[in-house]
Design a protein around this motif. Structure first.
Motif, PDB file in Angstrom:
ATOM      1  N   VAL A  77    -101.170 -16.531  58.878  1.00  0.00           N
ATOM      2  CA  VAL A  77    -102.238 -15.566  59.159  1.00  0.00           C
ATOM      3  C   VAL A  77    -101.956 -14.354  58.300  1.00  0.00           C
ATOM      4  N   SER A  78    -102.974 -13.973  57.614  1.00  0.00           N
ATOM      5  CA  SER A  78    -102.784 -12.819  56.757  1.00  0.00           C
ATOM      6  C   SER A  78    -102.590 -11.577  57.594  1.00  0.00           C
ATOM      7  N   SER A  79    -101.603 -10.839  57.230  1.00  0.00           N
ATOM      8  CA  SER A  79    -101.322  -9.632  58.005  1.00  0.00           C
ATOM      9  C   SER A  79    -101.949  -8.411  57.370  1.00  0.00           C
ATOM     10  N   ALA A  84    -100.699  -4.014  62.393  1.00  0.00           N
ATOM     11  CA  ALA A  84    -100.048  -3.501  63.595  1.00  0.00           C
ATOM     12  C   ALA A  84     -99.693  -4.628  64.546  1.00  0.00           C
ATOM     13  N   ASP A  85    -100.464  -5.692  64.493  1.00  0.00           N
ATOM     14  CA  ASP A  85    -100.216  -6.776  65.431  1.00  0.00           C
ATOM     15  C   ASP A  85     -99.053  -7.660  65.012  1.00  0.00           C
ATOM     16  N   LYS A  86     -98.680  -7.372  63.832  1.00  0.00           N
ATOM     17  CA  LYS A  86     -97.606  -8.238  63.333  1.00  0.00           C
ATOM     18  C   LYS A  86     -96.347  -8.052  64.166  1.00  0.00           C
ATOM     19  N   SER A  87     -95.897  -9.113  64.658  1.00  0.00           N
ATOM     20  CA  SER A  87     -94.721  -9.044  65.525  1.00  0.00           C
ATOM     21  C   SER A  87     -93.611  -9.862  64.900  1.00  0.00           C
TER      22      SER A  87
END
Lengths: 938, 315
Positions: A77-79, A84-87
């Motif tokens: 999934v492209s970040s 910000a949702d990247k965890s």
């Protein structure tokens, strides 16, 4: 968890969870068998004792990977948009909830980690700290520590406590009497002590005095052995200064840095107690100096009470003396009264040495001279001229007052050999200081002469130019004979560079060599009659002439080549001319015997030589034949070392004679032909009548195999007996010396040995000359056949080199040389000429003509040969050893001998003379004739 | 019912000239049959070696690669390879079919007079005028000979090989027989320079021809003289001799242009076959038929018995 279950009986302590009481009429449940017992987690699932993070694989769906739908990899999934949702996924994201629970590998509950747990885990230290806190000047100093560090007690500790154990007690049954006096109830004491100062003293005394019967005591606490590994670099048993003791007024004398672990533990207990006791009297003394006090400097020298023992030590030091130290002290004092002064205290386990160390002998430093100045003075360098001579003298005087004699002056410049000379030693051979000393005496002389020669040359050049000017005006004096002139000029060119001593053409004969060198020296001096002077006057005229020629030729030959060649070669490591040469052990010997046998057609044992021959292993393998000599590494004929220049190599030993006689009885029976392979039915063909003697003989033996053998053999024997006589007669008619005659008239070997035994050291040149003489033998034998036994002697000797030539393997070298000399000169049977009828082969014509030419060339020779064949015994040997064409290498030295101008007897005389010069210095003709007569008689 | 045994046919001597091969390679130094006698090799003085069918007279192949005249050649037992030696001091191993040089063995210091394969064509033995016989290994790639037999005092003129023996004749007048099985060397003195030696076909005797115009039949084991054959002329050249196909006759070249046949047992002259005016330089006897090849000058003659009728002529 153990829960105290108070029942009706208060005393009972029960552990574990009690079973539920059985209801009325209920059968007791069967215990679930072990295999049916399951462990389930809190959700009722089967508990897995292994997880993905604890060694097993249990993640996913029913022990499979992924979910019910299967394992789906996380898609990319492209970040970019939802940064910000990247965890970031941690390990916890992949853990089960069991792992996160209290007993999992990553519990979520907040607990104190080890980092923050109490630093002092052992109770002893804790206790000590508590004690220290109690007795500290600021009481409760450790309270803060207590607040910070949580009390973490192990489960065993808590269990013990619940069982009534108290800290500081030992574990075990209580004893009636107190085992040791020191055994206090620490817990009680601590608190007792802390609160009322001095109370413990009284209680102790009270304990000592009053011992009620019904009081039992806990056993003494045993401190566990400390097994902590040593991780620091301190010395063994080192402990840093304990702040308690440093602060609490223990003086340096009482500080024991080396106390053992267990001892330390007891020290902690005991010392604290002592400190406590001490503290009573002298409180605050050690806490620095007040601002108002003046005497700063003797803080530590203050006489304090703690230096003294106020109580007898409770803890016995282990020697069973219970504080009674007098005998021990006495003993130690007695042992090392004086040593204690500086040793101080003796470590446990050590004792003072009974024997004092042997004191090192100390030598006093050398006494400096009185006028020694420890300053180096650099002398000014002053050139020695007439002006400053006085200055130099003054300098010399100033520097060294005592200048020794010149020999002593250069003491440091002396080398070993010079010192040895001074000491009167004989000089050592091996040590050489200069490269020149490694050279042999001869070489050094040569170098010296070389130097002189170059000087001489320069001088000669000058002189010559002067002389030429002078000579041009005058007529030249008459020249010497041209022969001498040639070698003289050669010498003149050669002598300047080449030295006579290096090349020794006559090294085999030292006398001759000496004469030769003398000749060279005189030649160099320019004396015309040098040759005549240096020749041995005792020699015969012929010898002198021969030597003269040899010398001049040697001078001519070797001098010119030597100077250029010598620079390119080194001396061989191994002696080349070691007089030893490898010769096949078994020689095909005595051709003369065989020749006579061949003439009599007595083939067989007489003509056969059998040798041990070793084929190489590979050859056997290739021929599919087992190796006849499996163990041997030898290939070919076995070889032995022989003297290279021994006369016996050229003489054929008559050792085969007995075998000849022995075999002659049996030999003449020719083997009858094999009947099986020759069914000679067609023998009755008409041309059987025509028979020669041998075939008649053959048929005779074939037809009568049995008894006629006896008949045939005597007849042959008879013929054999007749044969030598008839042959010799024939030979005498033809003027040829017969071999049989030669054999018969030869003197025994001992005579030869007596004459030639030690002449093996005779010079090689002479040997060559001898062999040349020998080769010339047959010719003379043919021309002077009537000379009788003397000539027979020569011929028999002369045949020897044919069987064993002077060089061990002459054949390979010889034919090649000849082949190179003349392409058409061949050995043995030649190839037939081309007789090509068709002339159209153009390229062949030159070759054909060559062949024709060669044939024509050969023709006269052939005729000559045939004539010779008639005249001579050794047939067809010309191809190999043609007497008319001596070997090129031997021609050099012996051509003077080969011109036949002297008769045979004289030649033989010379030969013998050469050989046995050692015995008879000069063999006179009379003596020789005597010798001949002995030959004849024997 | 005892029939008299049929009288064995007296051996017929090859005396009918069947074919003359004009070899066209200069002087034919040697002519040799192959192992079964169907083909022959001629060694020319023009550095070539030629393979023929002697009965038909057809040239099959020319092998060129020698640096000088070819003096001797031999074929292997399986007809797959040839060896030859010549005046270039080299021994050459040839591939029959391709005509290529398989290997060249160099090491002799002089002309190679004679070459011979051993029974399995694993070793080539070559005799040279450098008085040595060298055993060359055909299997390995070693450039050196397996062994050098340098007992001869003079040039080696002839070498023959049996399954475990090497027979050599030398100009020094000796016949040497190296017995590999026994590990012994038997040296028989003949006296005159030896031009040719050969084993009898039964391997019991050796035939020796020497420059005193004599052939001698010697017992192999004892060296005794079994027969002597004279009448021809051989005083100068290296001429060949042979035994007939059934050991009945001794055949030798002669310098007077004839081939001499002697009865082996009686030693009587059976036939003097006139070949030409020159020297009969070389001859080869067929291994199992009365067929003789002679070489004179630049040509080779094929001789058969009188009763022989060539298939080629008939068909």
């Amino acid at each position: 968890m153990a829960a105290l279950h108070s029942d009706s009986e208060e005393d009972l302590v029960s552990y574990g969870t009690g079973l539920e009481p059985l209801e009325e009429g209920e059968r007791p449940k069967k215990p679930i068998p072990l295999q049916d017992q399951t462990v389930r987690d809190e959700k009722g699932r089967y508990k897995r004792f292994h997880g993905a993070f604890s060694g097993g694989f249990s993640a996913g769906y029913f022990n499979t990977v992924g979910s019910k739908e299967g394992w789906t990899p996380s898609t990319f999934v492209s970040s970019r948009q939802n940064r910000a949702d990247k965890s970031v996924l941690g390990p916890e994201d992949f853990m089960d909830e069991e792992d996160l629970s209290e007993f999992g590998i990553a519990p979520k509950a907040i607990v104190t980690t080890d980092d923050f747990a109490s630093k002092t885990k052992d109770r002893i230290r804790e206790k000590a700290r508590q004690l220290a806190a109690a007795t500290a000047p600021i009481p409760g100093a450790t309270l803060l520590d207590d607040f910070i560090t949580p009390a973490k007690l192990s489960i065993g500790f808590e269990l013990l406590r619940k069982m009534g154990w108290k800290e500081g007690q030992g574990i075990g049954p209580r004893t009636k009497r107190r085992a040791q006096r020191q055994k206090p109830d620490p817990g009680v004491k601590i608190y007792g002590c802390a609160l009322p100062p001095g109370g413990s003293e009284g209680s102790e005394d009270e304990d000592d005095d009053y011992l009620p019967d019904n009081v039992t005591f806990a056993p003494k606490d045993v401190t566990p052995v400390d097994f902590t590994p040593k991780t620091n670099t301190h010395g063994l048993e080192y402990k840093g200064l304990d702040p308690h003791r440093a602060l609490f007024g223990t003086s340096a004398e009482h500080l024991n840095l080396f106390s053992g672990g267990s001892e330390g533990a007891s020290d902690l207990l005991g010392d604290v107690g002592l400190n406590r006791g001490r503290k009573l009297g002298i409180s605050g003394q050690a806490f620095g100096v007040g601002a108002l006090e003046e005497e700063d400097d003797d803080i530590y020298a203050t006489e304090i009470l703690s230096k003294y023992d106020t109580v007898l030590k409770d803890e016995e030091p282990g020697d069973g003396l219970y504080g009674w130290t007098a005998p021990r002290e006495y003993k130690s004092q007695k042992e090392s009264k004086n040593d204690l002064r500086y040793i101080g205290k003796i470590l446990d386990g050590f004792s003072l040495a009974s024997k004092p160390l042997s004191s090192k002998k100390i030598y006093p430093p050398p006494e400096l001279p009185r006028d020694y100045r420890p300053v180096h003075y650099f002398r000014p360098v002053v050139a020695a001229t007439s002006e400053n001579s006085h200055l130099l003298r003054a300098l010399a005087e100033s520097t060294t007052k005592a200048v020794p004699d010149p020999a002593m002056h250069s003491r440091h410049q002396l080398n070993a050999s010079k010192r040895g000379e001074l000491l009167g030693e004989t000089p050592v051979q091996g040590s050489a200081t200069s490269v020149l000393e490694f050279l042999s005496q001869k070489d050094r002389e040569r170098i010296k002469e070389m130097k002189q020669a170059t000087d001489l040359k320069a001088a000669q050049l000058q002189a010559r130019s002067l002389a030429q000017n002078a000579a041009s005006s005058r007529a030249r004096p008459s020249m010497p004979d041209p022969g001498h002139g040639s070698w003289r000029t050669a010498l003149a060119g050669g002598t300047a560079t080449a030295r006579p001593s290096t090349f020794k053409p006559f090294a085999k004969d030292p006398e001759k060599q000496k004469r030769y060198e003398e000749f060279l020296v005189q030649m160099k001096k320019g004396q015309k009659d040098a040759l005549e002077r240096c020749l041995d006057p005792g020699m015969t005229e012929w010898e002198r002439g021969r030597e003269r020629e040899e010398f001049s030729r040697a001078a001519q030959l070797y001098m010119s080549s030597h100077s250029t060649l010598s620079s390119r070669f080194t001396h061989a490591k191994e002696e080349d001319d070691s007089d030893q040469v490898e010769v096949p052990r078994d020689q095909e010997n005595d051709v003369s015997d065989k020749q006579s046998a061949v003439k009599m057609k007595m083939f067989g044992k007489l003509t056969r030589d059998t040798f041990e021959w070793h084929p190489s292993k590979l050859l056997c393998k290739r021929f599919n034949v087992p190796d006849p000599y499996p163990g041997s590494t030898l290939v070919g004929l076995p070889r032995v070392k022989r003297d290279k220049y021994s006369v016996f190599n050229f003489l054929t030993l008559p050792e085969t004679e007995p075998t000849v006689q022995a075999s002659s009885e049996k030999v003449p029976q020719p083997r009858s032909l094999d009947k099986s392979r020759k069914p000679s039915r067609w023998d009755t063909s008409p041309h059987e009548k025509k028979e020669d003697s041998i075939s008649e003989f053959l048929s005779l033996t074939r037809s009568k195999v049995g008894p006629p053998k006896q008949e045939s053999s005597p007849s042959v024997k008879q013929g054999e007996e007749h044969a030598p006589g008839s042959l010799s007669e024939k030979a005498a008619d033809k003027g040829v010396t017969s071999q049989a005659e030669g054999e018969g008239s030869r003197p025994p070997m001992d005579l030869f040995k007596a004459i030639f035994a030690s002449s093996s050291e005779s010079s090689s040149s002479e040997e060559e000359g001898d062999s040349e003489d020998e080769q010339a033998g047959p010719e003379q034998a043919s021309c002077t056949g009537s000379q009788g036994s003397a000539s027979a002697e020569t011929s028999s000797v002369a045949h020897a080199p044919e069987s064993a030539p002077p060089e061990p393997i002459p054949a390979p070298a010889f034919p090649i040389q000849k082949m190179q000399l003349d392409e058409r000169e061949e050995f043995g049977p030649r190839l037939p000429p081309v007789f090509c009828p068709n002339a159209r082969q153009k390229p062949e014509t030159p070759q054909k003509e060559k062949y024709k030419k060669s044939k024509e060339k050969h023709k006269p020779k052939k005729e000559h040969k045939r004539k010779k064949d008639k005249a001579e015994t050794p047939p067809a040997k010309e191809a190999v050893t043609n007497p008319a064409q001596p070997a090129p290498e031997s021609a050099l030295l012996s051509s003077d001998c080969s011109d036949c101008s002297v008769n045979t007897l004289y030649r033989l005389y010379l030969y013998v003379n050469c050989c046995c010069k050692i015995f008879f210095k000069t063999l006179t003709l009379e003596r020789f004739q005597k010798l001949i007569s002995t030959f004849n008689s024997s | 019912m005892a029939f008299p045994e049929p009288k064995p046919r007296a051996p017929e001597l090859p005396q009918k000239l069947l074919k003359t091969l004009d070899c066209g390679q200069g002087a034919v130094r040697a002519v040799r049959f192959n192992v079964d006698g169907n083909y022959c090799l001629t060694c020319g003085s023009d550095k070539t070696l030629k393979l023929w069918n002697p009965l038909r007279g057809t040239l099959l192949r020319t092998y060129s690669g020698h640096g000088y005249e070819v003096l001797d050649a031999a074929g292997s037992f399986d007809n797959s390879s040839l060896c030859s030696g010549g005046g270039d001091k080299a021994v050459v191993l040839w591939d029959v079919a391709s005509g290529q040089v398989v290997r060249k063995f160099r090491g002799h210091a002089g002309k190679v007079n004679t070459v011979q394969f051993n029974e399995e064509a694993t070793v080539i033995l070559s005799g040279s005028i450098d008085s040595s016989i060298r055993c060359w290994d055909c299997r390995s790639r070693r450039p050196e000979p397996v062994q050098t037999l340098d007992e001869a005092r003079d040039g080696v003129s002839s070498v023959k090989v049996s399954d475990h023996e090497v027979l050599s004749g030398s100009v020094d007048g000796r016949v040497r027989r190296y017995d590999l099985r026994m590990g012994q060397l038997f040296s028989d003195y003949v006296g005159s320079p030896i031009t040719c030696t050969c084993f009898s076909r039964d391997g019991q005797c050796t035939l020796v021809s020497s420059l005193d115009s004599t052939l001698r039949l010697l017992d192999k084991d004892t060296g005794e003289l079994l027969g002597e054959y004279t009448g021809h002329k051989n005083q100068e050249y290296k001429l060949d001799c042979s035994l007939s196909e059934r050991d009945t006759h001794v055949v030798s070249c002669s310098e007077d242009g004839k081939v001499f046949f002697w009865d082996l047992v009686e030693g009587s002259l059976a036939l003097a076959l006139p070949v030409g005016h020159g020297v009969v330089q070389s001859l080869a006897f067929h291994p199992n038929e009365p067929c003789l090849l002679t070489a004179m000058g630049g040509s080779v003659q094929c001789w058969r018995e009188e009763a022989y009728e060539a298939e080629g002529a008939a068909g």
